[in-house]
Structures are given as C-alpha cells and as structure tokens.
Scaffold this motif. Structure first.
Motif, PDB file in Angstrom:
ATOM      1  N   VAL A   1      -6.378  -6.344   5.581  1.00 26.71           N
ATOM      2  CA  VAL A   1      -5.023  -5.822   5.780  1.00 26.71           C
ATOM      3  C   VAL A   1      -4.008  -6.854   5.279  1.00 26.71           C
ATOM      4  O   VAL A   1      -3.015  -6.507   4.631  1.00 26.71           O
TER       5      VAL A   1
ATOM      6  N   LEU B   1       0.715  -0.832   5.757  1.00 23.68           N
ATOM      7  CA  LEU B   1       1.523  -1.668   6.663  1.00 23.68           C
ATOM      8  C   LEU B   1       2.790  -2.125   5.946  1.00 23.68           C
ATOM      9  O   LEU B   1       3.889  -2.105   6.514  1.00 23.68           O
ATOM     10  N   ALA B   2       2.635  -2.541   4.681  1.00 24.83           N
ATOM     11  CA  ALA B   2       3.801  -2.978   3.914  1.00 24.83           C
ATOM     12  C   ALA B   2       4.792  -1.825   3.748  1.00 24.83           C
ATOM     13  O   ALA B   2       5.998  -1.993   3.913  1.00 24.83           O
TER      14      ALA B   2
ATOM     15  N   GLY C   1      -3.981  -6.784   1.428  1.00 26.30           N
ATOM     16  CA  GLY C   1      -3.351  -5.546   0.955  1.00 26.30           C
ATOM     17  C   GLY C   1      -1.841  -5.584   1.155  1.00 26.30           C
ATOM     18  O   GLY C   1      -1.071  -5.212   0.271  1.00 26.30           O
ATOM     19  N   ALA C   2      -1.432  -6.064   2.330  1.00 24.27           N
ATOM     20  CA  ALA C   2       0.005  -6.151   2.621  1.00 24.27           C
ATOM     21  C   ALA C   2       0.664  -7.147   1.670  1.00 24.27           C
ATOM     22  O   ALA C   2       1.793  -6.933   1.211  1.00 24.27           O
TER      23      ALA C   2
ATOM     24  N   VAL D   1      -1.587  -2.134   2.487  1.00 22.06           N
ATOM     25  CA  VAL D   1      -0.538  -1.520   1.661  1.00 22.06           C
ATOM     26  C   VAL D   1       0.293  -0.568   2.531  1.00 22.06           C
ATOM     27  O   VAL D   1       1.526  -0.531   2.441  1.00 22.06           O
TER      28      VAL D   1
ATOM     29  N   GLN E   1       5.204   0.699   5.722  1.00 19.79           N
ATOM     30  CA  GLN E   1       5.816   0.948   7.027  1.00 19.79           C
ATOM     31  C   GLN E   1       6.879  -0.116   7.334  1.00 19.79           C
ATOM     32  O   GLN E   1       7.996   0.197   7.743  1.00 19.79           O
ATOM     33  N   MET E   2       6.522  -1.391   7.107  1.00 17.50           N
ATOM     34  CA  MET E   2       7.438  -2.473   7.484  1.00 17.50           C
ATOM     35  C   MET E   2       8.633  -2.586   6.552  1.00 17.50           C
ATOM     36  O   MET E   2       9.700  -3.029   6.960  1.00 17.50           O
ATOM     37  N   LEU E   3       8.439  -2.213   5.296  1.00 14.99           N
ATOM     38  CA  LEU E   3       9.537  -2.334   4.337  1.00 14.99           C
ATOM     39  C   LEU E   3      10.399  -1.069   4.310  1.00 14.99           C
ATOM     40  O   LEU E   3      11.298  -0.926   3.483  1.00 14.99           O
TER      41      LEU E   3
ATOM     42  N   ARG F   1       1.863  -9.972  14.908  1.00 15.49           N
ATOM     43  CA  ARG F   1       1.013  -8.847  15.287  1.00 15.49           C
ATOM     44  C   ARG F   1      -0.371  -9.243  15.764  1.00 15.49           C
ATOM     45  O   ARG F   1      -1.161  -9.804  15.006  1.00 15.49           O
TER      46      ARG F   1
ATOM     47  N   ARG G   1       9.953 -11.309   5.033  1.00 15.75           N
ATOM     48  CA  ARG G   1       8.695 -10.653   4.639  1.00 15.75           C
ATOM     49  C   ARG G   1       7.470 -11.377   5.203  1.00 15.75           C
ATOM     50  O   ARG G   1       6.346 -10.918   5.050  1.00 15.75           O
TER      51      ARG G   1
ATOM     52  N   ALA H   1      -0.320  -7.869  -1.369  1.00 21.24           N
ATOM     53  CA  ALA H   1      -0.251  -7.249  -2.694  1.00 21.24           C
ATOM     54  C   ALA H   1       0.894  -6.250  -2.772  1.00 21.24           C
ATOM     55  O   ALA H   1       1.455  -6.012  -3.836  1.00 21.24           O
ATOM     56  N   ALA H   2       1.258  -5.666  -1.612  1.00 19.54           N
ATOM     57  CA  ALA H   2       2.274  -4.617  -1.596  1.00 19.54           C
ATOM     58  C   ALA H   2       3.648  -5.127  -1.168  1.00 19.54           C
ATOM     59  O   ALA H   2       4.519  -4.335  -0.845  1.00 19.54           O
ATOM     60  N   GLY H   3       3.831  -6.444  -1.122  1.00 21.68           N
ATOM     61  CA  GLY H   3       5.196  -6.942  -0.938  1.00 21.68           C
ATOM     62  C   GLY H   3       5.462  -7.786   0.288  1.00 21.68           C
ATOM     63  O   GLY H   3       6.515  -8.408   0.382  1.00 21.68           O
ATOM     64  N   LEU H   4       4.557  -7.803   1.254  1.00 21.48           N
ATOM     65  CA  LEU H   4       4.764  -8.685   2.398  1.00 21.48           C
ATOM     66  C   LEU H   4       4.179 -10.057   2.083  1.00 21.48           C
ATOM     67  O   LEU H   4       3.568 -10.271   1.036  1.00 21.48           O
TER      68      LEU H   4
END
Lengths: 298, 318
Positions: free
Chosen positions: B63, A109-110, B66-67, A107, A112-114, B51, B20, B69-72
């Motif tokens: 990771v 990372l997202a 989680g990423a 979360v 940071q990247m967004l 990465r 994304r 779930a949060a939009g990536l």
C-alpha cells in the motif's frame, strides 16, 4: 475485436520471447473499461494486453513495448507483463501474480487522500485469488472504505493448474462477505452483463461507499503463455472456444438491429488496419540504445 | 536529545512542511510507535495521516509503494527488520524497479523505516539484513548511528525521489546525542570519520559504530591508533572516504552486526581493493548462527569490542 486481432498478430511473431494472451477474456476487460472515467486508474496482473487496449492505450505503443522498442509505453524497458500508461488511466500491469493488488490499494488510498473523484480498479486472475496480497488488501480496503474495485477475471486456470485444484471457495466472490464488501459473480463472457455489474460497482465506490468485489467467469482460449504447453484436451478447447464473447456479442447486436453486415465488415477492416499500423509503427521503431540500461534506475 | 526523539522531530518537521507525507504501520497511531518514536504525531496530524495498519507487512509496504507511486509520500514503519522479508515483493519487485520499468513515468518515493539489531528478542526479531538490500538497483539504504544523523538522514530520506530503507537499531533508541537546534539535512552517500587514527581503519555502521569506538579505546591502550568510520549510508556507499583512510593506515577491519558472508564488510573490502589493489583486510560480524534471545547465546553470537580488538591484533600481526 481489436484485442483478439492484436493478440493473434502478435502470436504469429516469434521475435518477442513469449506473450501472455487474454483471448476469450475480452468481455471482462471491455466491460470494465467501458465504465471507467478519465480520472480513474486501472491496474492489472501480467495478462495485460487486452485490458490496456480496452482502457484506450494506443495500440502502436503497446505493440512497440511488447516488441522491445523505445517508442513503447515504457520505452521498451517494461515489456510483457509491465505495460503502463498512467496518463491514459492505465496505471500499469505487474507480472508477479497477486503482486499488484496491494499496490492498487495504495493508489486508491492516494486517490482518497488527495480528494480525487477517481476510483481504482484492480484486475487479477483466479491465479492471484489464493495469494495473501488479495486477502490483506480486502481487509484494508474495507477498513478504510477505499474507492477500489476488485475484479477477479476467473479464467479457470492458475497458470496451468485448474481452478478446482487450486481454490477452495465455491464462488470466489464469497470472499467479499467476510469483509462486508458487496460481491457478485457474473458471466464474464457476456459484455453487457459485465458492463452492468461494473456500472453498479463503480457507482458504489465512486459514492464513497468503499470497495466492491466482482468475479467474472471467463475462459482462456490459449495456454498460459505463447510458449507454455496446453494442458486441456482438444474437445475441451473446442467447447471453450464456442463460448467466444465476440461471436456472442456480435449476434446480440445483429439481432437488435444495431450491427449490419456492412458495419461488421467495416469494423473488421478498421481493426485489421489498426493492428497492421501498430505492427508497422513498432517495426519502424528503434530498440533502446544500450546506454539506456543505466537510465531511470533511481 | 534521544535517538527516538530525533526521529520524531525529523518526521514532525517534514510532515509540517509536506502534507503528502503519511505514516503507515503497526501501532504508529495513538500508541506512538513501538519505541515511541512517533510520539505526539497522531495527536498533531490525526488518524488520516498517521495510520495504524493490520499486522500484515506485505500489504503495509504494498500500500505504501502504491500510494507513493500515485502521489503520496508514505513513511512505512516495519517494527522489526526481520518482518521486511514479508514486504520484499512490493519493495523490491515493484518499488525499486518502478522508475526503470515504466521508462521514467512513475517513481515510488517512500521511506521504509525499520529497526534492526539484537536486544533479547530472539531469532526472528533480531536480524540485521541491510546487506541483502544493498544489492537492489533502485533502492537506497541508510543506517545512522547517532541522534543527529538519524534526524538529518530521515529528513533527507523523506525528500528523496525513490524508495529508501532507513534502518535504526533497538539499542540506539535510548541513546542520547547532540542534535543541531537549526534544521539540518544530512545527505546520503557520505561516510563520517568518528575518530582519527593511523594504524588501522575500522569501517562500520549503525549500533556497531559504538562498539568500534569502544574497541578503538582498548586498542589505543595497546598502542594501536584506530580510525573509526561510520558509513551511515550503505547505498550509495562512500567508498572514497574509506579508501582514503586505508591509503594512510594500510589495514582495513570491517565490523557489522549482521552476517559477514555477502555482508556489508566484504562489499567495502572489495570496492576498496578495486581502488587500492590488494590490501590487508579482515571482517568481524555475527557468528554464522541465528541470534537467540537466550542471555548467554545472544552475546555469544554478536560482535563486541573484545572480538574487534582480537581481530585487529591478528590483522596487524601483533
């Protein structure tokens, strides 16, 4: 006060299987959440009633979720240990001990990247400290300078095993040093101390300087769950309960002239009303229809 | 185009179209992936989107989930499928259940791309455990056998709304195949008839599709006409295509490189039986032993065309 009263009301009920209470640990949740902004996200382990309420999730929807009602935060499908309300900044609890730590890394990372202004806080107990997920995520968060706050609520018990029987480090915050992460151990029973430490940590992470590790020493007033055996002696428990963070902070506020007896009474009344309201809302709500068993699977 | 190039092309096209998408994993960056299946992507998209991670598969998947779930929209590369076991908690306990347990508030659109199969690398680098994953509600599992399907299905995977496990195979990477010049998506849940036949249906997937085709040639020379069906997608499973074939051939042989106990084959047989009533069926898979890197023991453990032919003869009582 709301958390304590909410948990007490819930523990008097028998129609929810069992619950994971955080009474005694309120100052950690409240101190942390008092610093977080709207665009931040909080993730926790399974002991999530206190943190979700402190984050501002509607008590009625939390109660409904814990009692399995469709009006709950997760439509009653998550239940204890899985509360989530991302719109309120509570990304969610996850009941596998240590399991939410790497998720929080993702979360962050997202964020940071967004290009989000927000940061992420992961709240876990000392029980999760010995799990690999913490160590792996500390390494990644430090390498990528993720905007991530590691908050270890050290309530002295890994489920029911005492901290010293389970964990080697003298201070749990020592672990941050190995990864070059600023770390600190603070008194988790004093909400002002927690808030101050969290404030510094959040500033650090928000400025793009990477993660911070905070250990808050707290005491769990009850056993692992409402149906788990209590392993501590009566005298031990009396000593622990004497450290109550709510009693402590009430005295501080009174001494400073901020809180007077009338205000205290009013606060108690408000809290009682909020908890009664939450229970009434939950009781008036329906369970999910059995046909919902197959919705939102994919 | 080689299989590994098809993967590279799919990821490149999708990354160009959706900023994304990020790649996470071991040696995915400047190194270009363990099988060079990410060659050139680091150069094009940079260290932010491609990465390298520490060799910690639990956190790679955690990771990634989680990423997601949060939009990536992460593609997590797990070098060998055996190592996915380290990432089962975030994938199965969190990712696959996320949409359900949050009442639809969150979902985790990530792709775990991993490499199955034996090629001399030993007991902890050779397994095919896709059958374990087929039973997880909320998870999709695909395992293509051709470059064209790898291309089309990986593109589809990167557009899915929930978690997908994309299984490729060590022995498929150096295999070349036709891939359409135009952009093409291969939807999940559709099996492919690779060879038509009338006497026997062979249901298989991934590298074993090639073994099944070889066996079908051998059977042809014995006068047995075998239909070979590549499942491609294991969850969802296109059982109608298999059942339709068995309705004509009246015999079903399943072939997989993994274990037959609770394997892909027994699931296919059971579901076909649910449609057609009792059928004549048999399973072929690895022997019930670890897959050694030993040059005698590895082939001794794995199914080959001869073993498939023998099983077919026995099934057809020839």
């Amino acid at each position: 006060m709301l958390i304590r009263s909410f948990e007490e009301a819930l523990s008097r009920r028998k129609d929810h299987g069992f619950q994971l209470l955080s009474s005694g640990e309120e100052a950690v949740a409240v101190g942390l959440c008092s610093i977080l902004n709207e665009e931040d996200q909080l993730l926790t382990g399974g002991r999530s009633i206190g943190p979700s309420l402190a984050r501002g999730v509607e008590p009625a929807r939390v109660m409904a979720e814990l009692l399995g009602k469709a009006s709950g935060t997760n439509r009653g499908k998550g239940g204890r240990g899985h509360l989530a309300d991302p719109a309120a900044g509570f990304f969610g609890a996850h009941a596998v001990v240590g399991g939410n730590i790497s998720i929080a890394g993702g979360v962050a990372l997202a964020k940071q990247m967004l290009g989000s202004e927000g940061i992420v806080a992961i709240l876990f107990g000392d029980g999760a400290f010995g799990a690999g997920g913490l160590h792996e995520t500390l390494n990644i968060a430090a390498t990528w300078r993720l905007p991530l706050l590691f908050v270890c609520n050290n309530n002295q018990l890994s489920v029911s095993t005492p901290r010293n029987a389970a964990l080697a480090p003298k201070n749990l915050s020592d672990i941050g040093m190995a990864f070059g992460i600023p770390s600190q151990t603070v008194d988790g029973m004093d909400v002002d101390i927690v808030r101050k430490a969290m404030g510094d940590a959040v500033d650090h992470a928000r400025a793009g300087n990477g993660p911070v590790f905070l250990e808050c020493i707290s005491y769990r007033f009850s056993s692992h769950s409402t149906t788990a055996r209590e392993t501590r002696s009566r005298s031990e428990l009396t000593a622990i309960r004497a450290k109550c963070p709510i009693v402590l902070y009430t005295a501080v506020l009174k001494a400073a002239g901020i809180l007077n007896p009338d205000m205290e009474k009013e606060l108690s009344r408000d809290v009682a009303e909020a908890v009664e309201g939450a229970l009434a809302f939950a009781d008036a709500s329906e369970y999910p229809n059995a046909s919902e068993v197959l919705t939102d699977v994919w | 185009m080689f299989f590994r190039e098809a993967i590279m092309r799919a990821v490149r096209e999708e990354m160009r179209g959706n900023d994304r998408i990020v790649i996470l994993g071991q040696d995915v960056g400047a190194f270009g992936g363990s099988y060079r299946e990410f060659d050139g992507l680091f150069e094009e998209f940079g260290a932010g989107r491609v990465r390298d991670m520490p060799v910690a598969e639990a956190a790679m998947v955690g990771v990634g989930v989680g990423a997601a779930a949060a939009g990536l929209r992460p593609l997590v590369s797990i070098t060998y499928m055996d190592f996915m076991m380290l990432g089962f908690d975030p994938l199965i306990n969190y990712g696959a259940k996320l949409r359900y347990k949050t009442g639809g508030q969150l979902t985790a659109p990530l792709v775990v791309k991993t490499t199955a199969g034996a090629k001399g690398q030993g007991v902890a680098h050779s397994q095919c455990i896709e059958a374990w994953l087929m039973s997880v509600p909320g998870l999709k599992v695909v395992a293509p056998s051709t470059a064209a399907d790898a291309y089309g299905m990986l593109k589809a995977a990167l557009r899915e709304e929930g978690p997908v496990v994309f299984v490729d195979h060590k022995r498929l990477f150096p295999v070349a195949g036709e891939v359409p010049l135009a952009e093409e998506i291969v939807p999940f849940g559709l099996a492919k008839v690779c060879r038509s036949g009338t006497d026997l249906t062979i249901s298989t997937h991934s590298f074993m599709t090639r073994v099944a085709m070889e066996a079908a040639d051998l059977l042809q020379s014995e006068g047995v006409s075998a239909e070979v069906i590549d499942l491609r997608s294991l969850a969802p499973l296109d059982i109608d295509t298999i059942a339709g074939s068995v309705r004509r051939t009246n015999a079903l042989l399943t072939l997989e490189e993994g274990q037959v106990t609770c394997g892909v084959g027994i699931e296919v047989i059971a579901r076909v039986q649910e449609i057609l009533a009792p059928i004549s069926a048999a399973r072929v898979g690895a022997l019930p032993a670890p897959v050694s890197s030993n040059r005698v023991l590895e082939p001794a453990c794995l199914p080959d065309a001869q073993r498939v032919v023998q099983a077919a003869r026995k099934l057809l009582k020839r």
